[in-house]
Structure formats: structure tokens, C-alpha cells
Design an enzyme around this catalytic site. Structure first.
Site, PDB file in Angstrom:
ATOM      1  CG  ASP A  68      -0.349  -0.488   2.497  1.00 57.82           C
ATOM      2  OD1 ASP A  68       0.888  -0.526   2.587  1.00 57.82           O
ATOM      3  OD2 ASP A  68      -1.101  -0.817   3.429  1.00 57.82           O
ATOM      4  CG  ASN A 137      -9.259  -2.411  12.215  1.00 52.83           C
ATOM      5  OD1 ASN A 137      -8.255  -2.946  11.722  1.00 52.83           O
ATOM      6  ND2 ASN A 137      -9.789  -1.318  11.723  1.00 52.83           N
ATOM      7  CG  HIS A 139      -6.068  -2.642   9.123  1.00 53.97           C
ATOM      8  ND1 HIS A 139      -6.254  -1.412   9.715  1.00 53.97           N
ATOM      9  CD2 HIS A 139      -4.726  -2.843   9.137  1.00 53.97           C
ATOM     10  CE1 HIS A 139      -5.077  -0.926  10.057  1.00 53.97           C
ATOM     11  NE2 HIS A 139      -4.135  -1.769   9.728  1.00 53.97           N
ATOM     12  CD  GLU A 144      -8.820   0.151   8.075  1.00 56.24           C
ATOM     13  OE1 GLU A 144      -9.186  -0.535   9.050  1.00 56.24           O
ATOM     14  OE2 GLU A 144      -7.722   0.747   8.048  1.00 56.24           O
TER      15      GLU A 144
HETATM   16  C1  F6R Z   1       1.358  -1.579   6.292  1.00 54.56           C
HETATM   17  C2  F6R Z   1       0.000  -2.089   6.349  1.00 54.56           C
HETATM   18  C3  F6R Z   1      -0.805  -2.160   7.610  1.00 54.56           C
HETATM   19  C4  F6R Z   1      -0.019  -2.581   8.847  1.00 54.56           C
HETATM   20  C5  F6R Z   1      -0.907  -2.626  10.090  1.00 54.56           C
HETATM   21  C6  F6R Z   1      -0.103  -2.912  11.341  1.00 54.56           C
HETATM   22  O1  F6R Z   1       1.861  -1.602   4.975  1.00 54.56           O
HETATM   23  O2  F6R Z   1      -0.484  -2.452   5.331  1.00 54.56           O
HETATM   24  O3  F6R Z   1      -1.893  -3.028   7.405  1.00 54.56           O
HETATM   25  O4  F6R Z   1       0.567  -3.843   8.624  1.00 54.56           O
HETATM   26  O5  F6R Z   1      -1.559  -1.400  10.246  1.00 54.56           O
HETATM   27  O6  F6R Z   1       0.754  -1.847  11.587  1.00 54.56           O
HETATM   28  P1  F6R Z   1       1.876  -1.889  12.726  1.00 54.56           P
HETATM   29  O7  F6R Z   1       2.887  -2.895  12.281  1.00 54.56           O
HETATM   30  O8  F6R Z   1       2.466  -0.497  12.741  1.00 54.56           O
HETATM   31  O9  F6R Z   1       1.201  -2.291  13.985  1.00 54.56           O
END
Ligand code: F6R
Length: 243
Positions: A68, A137, A139, A144
Site C-alpha cells: 500500500d 481491527n 485490517h 478495513e
Molecule cells: C502496512 C500495512 C498495515 C499494517 C498494520 C499494522 O503496509 O499495510 O496493514 O501492517 O496497520 O501496523 P503496525 O505494524 O504499525 O502495527
């Protein structure tokens, strides 16, 4: 098949994840590695850099694709995922400059950019291994909780809480991106192998609901239960609500 590897802490998670990634890269040195940003993979990237520096791992034939990117940020912006990936991995290993791909946040036409990125990942044959962090959550990427699984790369509107959480990184709230590009659930599920990493008690609910509950778009990572080769490397805290 879903395999859960329980480790002690963040350090052990990073070591184990890097070991699994290294096995894939050694088996297919000219393959495609799917990468993620966020705080969870930083330690894993550090271990991969160590393996490169010690001569154990070679990235010279590898291609990478990222999950992303924020819409509206150029690669020079230090909040872009392009910047993050260079700082935390690409600048420290021998990946070719033209072999790493992310959605291009600077493209004005969102629909065209989503189509371009989806085609690009498809034409590369999708990822041999996709690394995923998991949101609190449930995701994955910017997919989401929702009523449906979005299949291909798409543009999402960030929620007010995400915008609010991100504003500390920007000069003013109006500079915070409102949208992001993300691989879809289908794009992710095409990967031959999926490696999920999770650390900390903050992730305990998401880990339980994703891997020990029903498959539902309300918990996007739960779809991974339908994938044939998923490894979850999670520490004791992240597994504290799962038995
Ligand atoms: C990052 C991404 C997100 C993260 C998720 C967890 O490229 O796609 O889905 O993997 O938000 O983030 P952290 O590792 O910061 O807890």
C-alpha cells in the site's frame, strides 16, 4: 493450511520471520517478495539487512511489491511508504533500483493507478511470499473491516480516527493524506505463501478473531484461513487471547 508459530517477544518474532523470508529468497532468488510497512516489520527488515551484510542473503535478482501507499504523497515525503521502505530496507541491501514497486501516491487518477498496480503485480506472477502486519481491527494492507472483501487494488478513504492518529507526523492536519492505495484481498490471496507477523497485547484481539473465529469481511485478516499456506509468527502477548 494455517500454521502458528509462538515466540517469546518482538526480537524472536523478527528472527523467525526473517528466517522464513530468507528460505523463500534462497529457494527463488529471482522471485517476488511482497512487503509491508508499519512498526511490526522493522525488526524483520533489520535481520534481513544483517543477513545481507554477512553474505548469507542476496537480493540482486529479487523483485519486491508493497501492499500500500498513501495517495497524494510523493516518494520524497518522509511519511510515504516509498520513503519508509528505502529507509528501512531498500537502501541497505543490493536490490536493483528498478525492481521494487509500490503504488504511486503521486498519480492524480486513482482509478488508473489502481488498475496499473494490479496489472503490474499480476504480470509479475503475484508474490512468492507476502509479508503482512495486522491492524488492531484485523485490517491487512488498508483493507478495513467492511461488508465485503474488496478483491483488487483499490483506493480507500481513511477513517477520521486514522487521519487524527496520523496528524502528529505532519505540519498541519490538512497535510494528512485522506486516501490510500492498497492491494485488494484477492491480490494478497494470490501470493503463494503468506507470512503474518504480530507482536504485543494490542494485537491479541485481532489475532484471536482473525485465526480462531469465523471468516468475515468484518475481520479482513480472517480470509487468510482460506489460504493454503499461511504462517503466523506471533509473540506470547499477541497470542494471549488465543488457545
Ligand atoms: C502496512 C500495512 C498495515 C499494517 C498494520 C499494522 O503496509 O499495510 O496493514 O501492517 O496497520 O501496523 P503496525 O505494524 O504499525 O502495527
Amino acid at each position: 493450511m494455517l500454521k502458528i508459530i509462538k515466540v517469546k517477544n518482538y526480537e524472536e518474532m523478527s528472527k523467525e520471520a526473517a528466517k522464513i523470508i530468507a528460505e523463500t529468497v534462497k529457494a527463488r532468488p529471482n522471485g517476488v517478495l511482497g512487503l509491508a510497512t508499519g512498526s511490526t516489520p522493522i525488526g524483520t527488515y533489520r535481520k534481513l539487512i544483517d543477513m545481507y551484510e554477512s553474505g548469507e542473503l542476496d537480493f540482486s535478482e529479487l523483485t519486491t511489491v508493497n501492499l500500500d501507499e498513501y495517495r497524494g504523497l510523493t516518494g520524497e515525503n518522509d511519511q510515504s511508504y516509498y520513503y519508509f521502505m528505502h529507509k528501512n530496507l531498500f537502501d541497505h541491501v543490493n536490490l536493483r533500483k528498478d525492481a521494487s514497486f509500490l503504488p504511486d501516491g503521486s498519480k492524480a487518477n486513482a482509478q488508473e493507478e489502481c488498475k496499473r498496480y494490479e496489472e503490474l503485480v499480476k504480470n509479475l506472477g503475484y508474490a512468492d511470499l507476502q509479508l503482512l502486519g495486522i491492524g488492531r481491527n484485523g485490517h491487512i494492507g488498508f483493507n478495513e473491516p467492511s461488508d465485503v472483501f474488496e478483491v483488487t487494488t483499490h483506493c480507500v478513504k481513511l477513517t477520521d480516527s486514522t487521519i487524527d492518529a496520523n496528524k502528529r507526523f505532519f505540519e498541519s492536519e490538512s497535510d494528512v493524506p485522506r486516501e490510500a492505495y492498497t492491494m485488494g484481498i484477492g491480490t494478497i490471496m494470490h501470493a503463494r505463501k503468506i507470512l503474518v507477523i504480530a507482536s504485543g497485547v494490542d494485537k491479541a484481539l485481532a489475532v484471536r478473531d482473525s485465526f480462531f473465529g469465523p471468516v468475515t469481511p468484518k475481520v479482513p485478516a480472517s480470509i487468510l484461513q482460506f489460504h493454503q499456506d499461511v504462517v503466523v509468527v506471533a509473540d506470547e502477548a499477541a497470542l494471549s487471547l488465543s488457545n
